[in-house]
Design a protein around this motif. Sequence first.
Motif, PDB file in Angstrom:
ATOM      1  N   GLU A   1     -11.320  10.341  14.888  1.00 21.25           N
ATOM      2  CA  GLU A   1     -10.904   8.963  15.181  1.00 21.25           C
ATOM      3  C   GLU A   1      -9.901   8.465  14.141  1.00 21.25           C
ATOM      4  OE1 GLU A   1     -14.729   7.310  17.710  1.00 21.25           O
ATOM      5  OE2 GLU A   1     -14.474   6.649  15.630  1.00 21.25           O
ATOM      6  N   SER A   2      -9.387   7.257  14.418  1.00 26.52           N
ATOM      7  CA  SER A   2      -8.377   6.649  13.549  1.00 26.52           C
ATOM      8  C   SER A   2      -8.885   5.337  12.969  1.00 26.52           C
ATOM      9  CB  SER A   2      -7.088   6.391  14.334  1.00 26.52           C
ATOM     10  OG  SER A   2      -6.533   7.592  14.816  1.00 26.52           O
ATOM     11  N   LEU A   3      -8.264   4.938  11.881  1.00 26.50           N
ATOM     12  CA  LEU A   3      -8.610   3.681  11.211  1.00 26.50           C
ATOM     13  C   LEU A   3      -7.384   3.224  10.438  1.00 26.50           C
ATOM     14  CD1 LEU A   3     -11.285   2.035  10.957  1.00 26.50           C
ATOM     15  CD2 LEU A   3     -11.662   3.202   8.778  1.00 26.50           C
ATOM     16  N   THR A   4      -7.172   1.910  10.384  1.00 26.97           N
ATOM     17  CA  THR A   4      -6.067   1.363   9.605  1.00 26.97           C
ATOM     18  C   THR A   4      -6.609   0.432   8.530  1.00 26.97           C
ATOM     19  OG1 THR A   4      -4.532   1.468  11.474  1.00 26.97           O
ATOM     20  CG2 THR A   4      -3.949   0.013   9.663  1.00 26.97           C
ATOM     21  N   LEU A   5      -6.248   0.724   7.296  1.00 25.50           N
ATOM     22  CA  LEU A   5      -6.603  -0.130   6.168  1.00 25.50           C
ATOM     23  C   LEU A   5      -5.439  -1.064   5.846  1.00 25.50           C
ATOM     24  CD1 LEU A   5      -8.243   2.490   3.768  1.00 25.50           C
ATOM     25  CD2 LEU A   5      -9.298   1.175   5.611  1.00 25.50           C
ATOM     26  N   SER A   6      -5.780  -2.254   5.358  1.00 32.15           N
ATOM     27  CA  SER A   6      -4.772  -3.219   4.940  1.00 32.15           C
ATOM     28  C   SER A   6      -4.978  -3.577   3.480  1.00 32.15           C
ATOM     29  CB  SER A   6      -4.881  -4.501   5.782  1.00 32.15           C
ATOM     30  OG  SER A   6      -4.690  -4.246   7.153  1.00 32.15           O
ATOM     31  N   CYS A   7      -3.868  -3.837   2.797  1.00 34.73           N
ATOM     32  CA  CYS A   7      -3.890  -4.283   1.413  1.00 34.73           C
ATOM     33  C   CYS A   7      -3.000  -5.513   1.321  1.00 34.73           C
ATOM     34  CB  CYS A   7      -3.410  -3.180   0.485  1.00 34.73           C
ATOM     35  SG  CYS A   7      -3.232  -3.690  -1.247  1.00 34.73           S
ATOM     36  N   SER A   8      -3.616  -6.685   1.202  1.00 34.19           N
ATOM     37  CA  SER A   8      -2.880  -7.932   1.110  1.00 34.19           C
ATOM     38  C   SER A   8      -2.612  -8.238  -0.357  1.00 34.19           C
ATOM     39  CB  SER A   8      -3.678  -9.066   1.756  1.00 34.19           C
ATOM     40  OG  SER A   8      -3.006 -10.292   1.629  1.00 34.19           O
ATOM     41  N   VAL A   9      -1.339  -8.474  -0.694  1.00 36.02           N
ATOM     42  CA  VAL A   9      -0.929  -8.636  -2.087  1.00 36.02           C
ATOM     43  C   VAL A   9      -0.422 -10.049  -2.330  1.00 36.02           C
ATOM     44  CG1 VAL A   9       0.497  -7.721  -3.944  1.00 36.02           C
ATOM     45  CG2 VAL A   9      -0.260  -6.203  -2.097  1.00 36.02           C
ATOM     46  N   SER A  10      -0.849 -10.637  -3.437  1.00 37.97           N
ATOM     47  CA  SER A  10      -0.358 -11.955  -3.820  1.00 37.97           C
ATOM     48  C   SER A  10      -0.169 -12.007  -5.328  1.00 37.97           C
ATOM     49  CB  SER A  10      -1.335 -13.047  -3.371  1.00 37.97           C
ATOM     50  OG  SER A  10      -2.609 -12.854  -3.934  1.00 37.97           O
ATOM     51  N   GLY A  11       0.700 -12.924  -5.773  1.00 39.74           N
ATOM     52  CA  GLY A  11       0.908 -13.111  -7.200  1.00 39.74           C
ATOM     53  C   GLY A  11       1.832 -12.116  -7.853  1.00 39.74           C
ATOM     54  N   LEU A  12       2.479 -11.253  -7.083  1.00 43.10           N
ATOM     55  CA  LEU A  12       3.415 -10.262  -7.626  1.00 43.10           C
ATOM     56  C   LEU A  12       4.766 -10.399  -6.943  1.00 43.10           C
ATOM     57  CD1 LEU A  12       1.190  -7.042  -7.664  1.00 43.10           C
ATOM     58  CD2 LEU A  12       1.865  -8.435  -9.633  1.00 43.10           C
ATOM     59  N   ILE A  13       5.841 -10.133  -7.689  1.00 41.07           N
ATOM     60  CA  ILE A  13       7.169 -10.035  -7.091  1.00 41.07           C
ATOM     61  C   ILE A  13       7.290  -8.602  -6.587  1.00 41.07           C
ATOM     62  CG2 ILE A  13       9.642 -10.255  -7.444  1.00 41.07           C
ATOM     63  CD1 ILE A  13       9.016 -12.165  -9.759  1.00 41.07           C
ATOM     64  N   LEU A  14       6.996  -8.406  -5.339  1.00 40.77           N
ATOM     65  CA  LEU A  14       6.765  -7.060  -4.808  1.00 40.77           C
ATOM     66  C   LEU A  14       7.978  -6.148  -4.881  1.00 40.77           C
ATOM     67  CD1 LEU A  14       4.388  -7.893  -1.856  1.00 40.77           C
ATOM     68  CD2 LEU A  14       3.897  -6.489  -3.853  1.00 40.77           C
ATOM     69  N   GLU A  15       9.162  -6.681  -4.884  1.00 39.23           N
ATOM     70  CA  GLU A  15      10.339  -5.805  -4.931  1.00 39.23           C
ATOM     71  C   GLU A  15      10.396  -5.027  -6.240  1.00 39.23           C
ATOM     72  OE1 GLU A  15      13.845  -8.104  -4.586  1.00 39.23           O
ATOM     73  OE2 GLU A  15      13.359  -9.437  -6.227  1.00 39.23           O
ATOM     74  N   TYR A  16       9.620  -5.405  -7.221  1.00 39.09           N
ATOM     75  CA  TYR A  16       9.587  -4.710  -8.509  1.00 39.09           C
ATOM     76  C   TYR A  16       8.431  -3.726  -8.611  1.00 39.09           C
ATOM     77  CZ  TYR A  16      12.770  -8.445  -9.905  1.00 39.09           C
ATOM     78  OH  TYR A  16      13.816  -9.320  -9.978  1.00 39.09           O
ATOM     79  N   TYR A  17       7.656  -3.584  -7.540  1.00 39.90           N
ATOM     80  CA  TYR A  17       6.441  -2.781  -7.607  1.00 39.90           C
ATOM     81  C   TYR A  17       6.400  -1.706  -6.526  1.00 39.90           C
ATOM     82  CZ  TYR A  17       4.387  -5.999 -10.947  1.00 39.90           C
ATOM     83  OH  TYR A  17       4.126  -6.732 -12.073  1.00 39.90           O
ATOM     84  N   VAL A  18       5.567  -0.726  -6.796  1.00 35.77           N
ATOM     85  CA  VAL A  18       5.133   0.200  -5.758  1.00 35.77           C
ATOM     86  C   VAL A  18       3.667  -0.106  -5.495  1.00 35.77           C
ATOM     87  CG1 VAL A  18       6.774   1.941  -6.535  1.00 35.77           C
ATOM     88  CG2 VAL A  18       4.409   2.051  -7.331  1.00 35.77           C
ATOM     89  N   ILE A  19       3.247   0.144  -4.262  1.00 35.27           N
ATOM     90  CA  ILE A  19       1.853  -0.045  -3.896  1.00 35.27           C
ATOM     91  C   ILE A  19       1.294   1.299  -3.450  1.00 35.27           C
ATOM     92  CG2 ILE A  19       0.213  -1.275  -2.450  1.00 35.27           C
ATOM     93  CD1 ILE A  19       1.771  -3.119  -4.313  1.00 35.27           C
ATOM     94  N   ALA A  20       0.190   1.675  -4.049  1.00 32.56           N
ATOM     95  CA  ALA A  20      -0.411   2.974  -3.755  1.00 32.56           C
ATOM     96  C   ALA A  20      -1.822   2.809  -3.216  1.00 32.56           C
ATOM     97  CB  ALA A  20      -0.445   3.829  -5.015  1.00 32.56           C
ATOM     98  N   TRP A  21      -2.240   3.825  -2.484  1.00 30.16           N
ATOM     99  CA  TRP A  21      -3.634   3.955  -2.072  1.00 30.16           C
ATOM    100  C   TRP A  21      -4.247   5.130  -2.819  1.00 30.16           C
ATOM    101  CZ3 TRP A  21      -6.418   0.624   0.826  1.00 30.16           C
ATOM    102  CH2 TRP A  21      -5.728  -0.280   1.635  1.00 30.16           C
ATOM    103  N   PHE A  22      -5.423   4.904  -3.347  1.00 28.43           N
ATOM    104  CA  PHE A  22      -6.238   5.947  -3.955  1.00 28.43           C
ATOM    105  C   PHE A  22      -7.590   5.951  -3.251  1.00 28.43           C
ATOM    106  CE2 PHE A  22      -3.822   7.250  -7.679  1.00 28.43           C
ATOM    107  CZ  PHE A  22      -2.917   6.209  -7.811  1.00 28.43           C
ATOM    108  N   ARG A  23      -8.299   7.042  -3.393  1.00 27.21           N
ATOM    109  CA  ARG A  23      -9.658   7.081  -2.847  1.00 27.21           C
ATOM    110  C   ARG A  23     -10.576   7.815  -3.802  1.00 27.21           C
ATOM    111  NH1 ARG A  23      -8.873  11.328   2.256  1.00 27.21           N
ATOM    112  NH2 ARG A  23      -8.648  13.228   1.001  1.00 27.21           N
ATOM    113  N   GLN A  24     -11.842   7.454  -3.750  1.00 25.31           N
ATOM    114  CA  GLN A  24     -12.836   8.107  -4.583  1.00 25.31           C
ATOM    115  C   GLN A  24     -14.029   8.490  -3.732  1.00 25.31           C
ATOM    116  OE1 GLN A  24     -13.995   5.995  -8.144  1.00 25.31           O
ATOM    117  NE2 GLN A  24     -14.698   7.891  -9.083  1.00 25.31           N
ATOM    118  N   PRO A  25     -14.138   9.788  -3.408  1.00 25.09           N
ATOM    119  CA  PRO A  25     -15.301  10.255  -2.655  1.00 25.09           C
ATOM    120  C   PRO A  25     -16.557  10.137  -3.504  1.00 25.09           C
ATOM    121  CG  PRO A  25     -13.489  11.835  -2.565  1.00 25.09           C
ATOM    122  CD  PRO A  25     -13.169  10.854  -3.648  1.00 25.09           C
ATOM    123  N   PRO A  26     -17.713  10.098  -2.888  1.00 23.68           N
ATOM    124  CA  PRO A  26     -18.951   9.982  -3.662  1.00 23.68           C
ATOM    125  C   PRO A  26     -19.124  11.159  -4.621  1.00 23.68           C
ATOM    126  CG  PRO A  26     -19.387  10.434  -1.338  1.00 23.68           C
ATOM    127  CD  PRO A  26     -17.963  10.113  -1.442  1.00 23.68           C
TER     128      PRO A  26
END
Length: 122
Positions: free
Chosen positions: A16-41
């Motif tokens: 199956e499929s799933l979509t995660l969202s990451c809502s960002v505030s308080g940053l000037i985003l053009e100066y940043y990269v946004i990454a996803w990390f995961r930690q399995p148990p």
Amino acid sequence: QEQLVESGGGLVKPGESLTLSCSVSGLILEYYVIAWFRQPPGKEREFVAVINWGSGTTVYGQSVNDRFTISRDNAKNTVYLQMNNLKPEDTAVYSCAAGPLMLRDSTRYKYWGQGTQVTVSS
């Protein structure tokens, strides 16, 4: 105040499929990269994907390449992680993070969300 908030996690079956969202505030985003990390148990944190907000350039971790897609919505200040053909080994807490450079090293990211649980099980 800088804030990243993840949503969209849950329990899905293999394939199956799933979509995660990451809502960002308080940053000037053009100066940043946004990454996803995961930690399995019981395991270390793993790099999943990263997007340069300004250019849209993306980089993926080897374990998710061709199955996951990272994207951004400029108007909503939100980064998405579309996950297809999910496998049990994708089970983990998924977190988004903001940093200055497109790196796979989680220690180089300054701002983090609280994480969202994704469980893939039949």
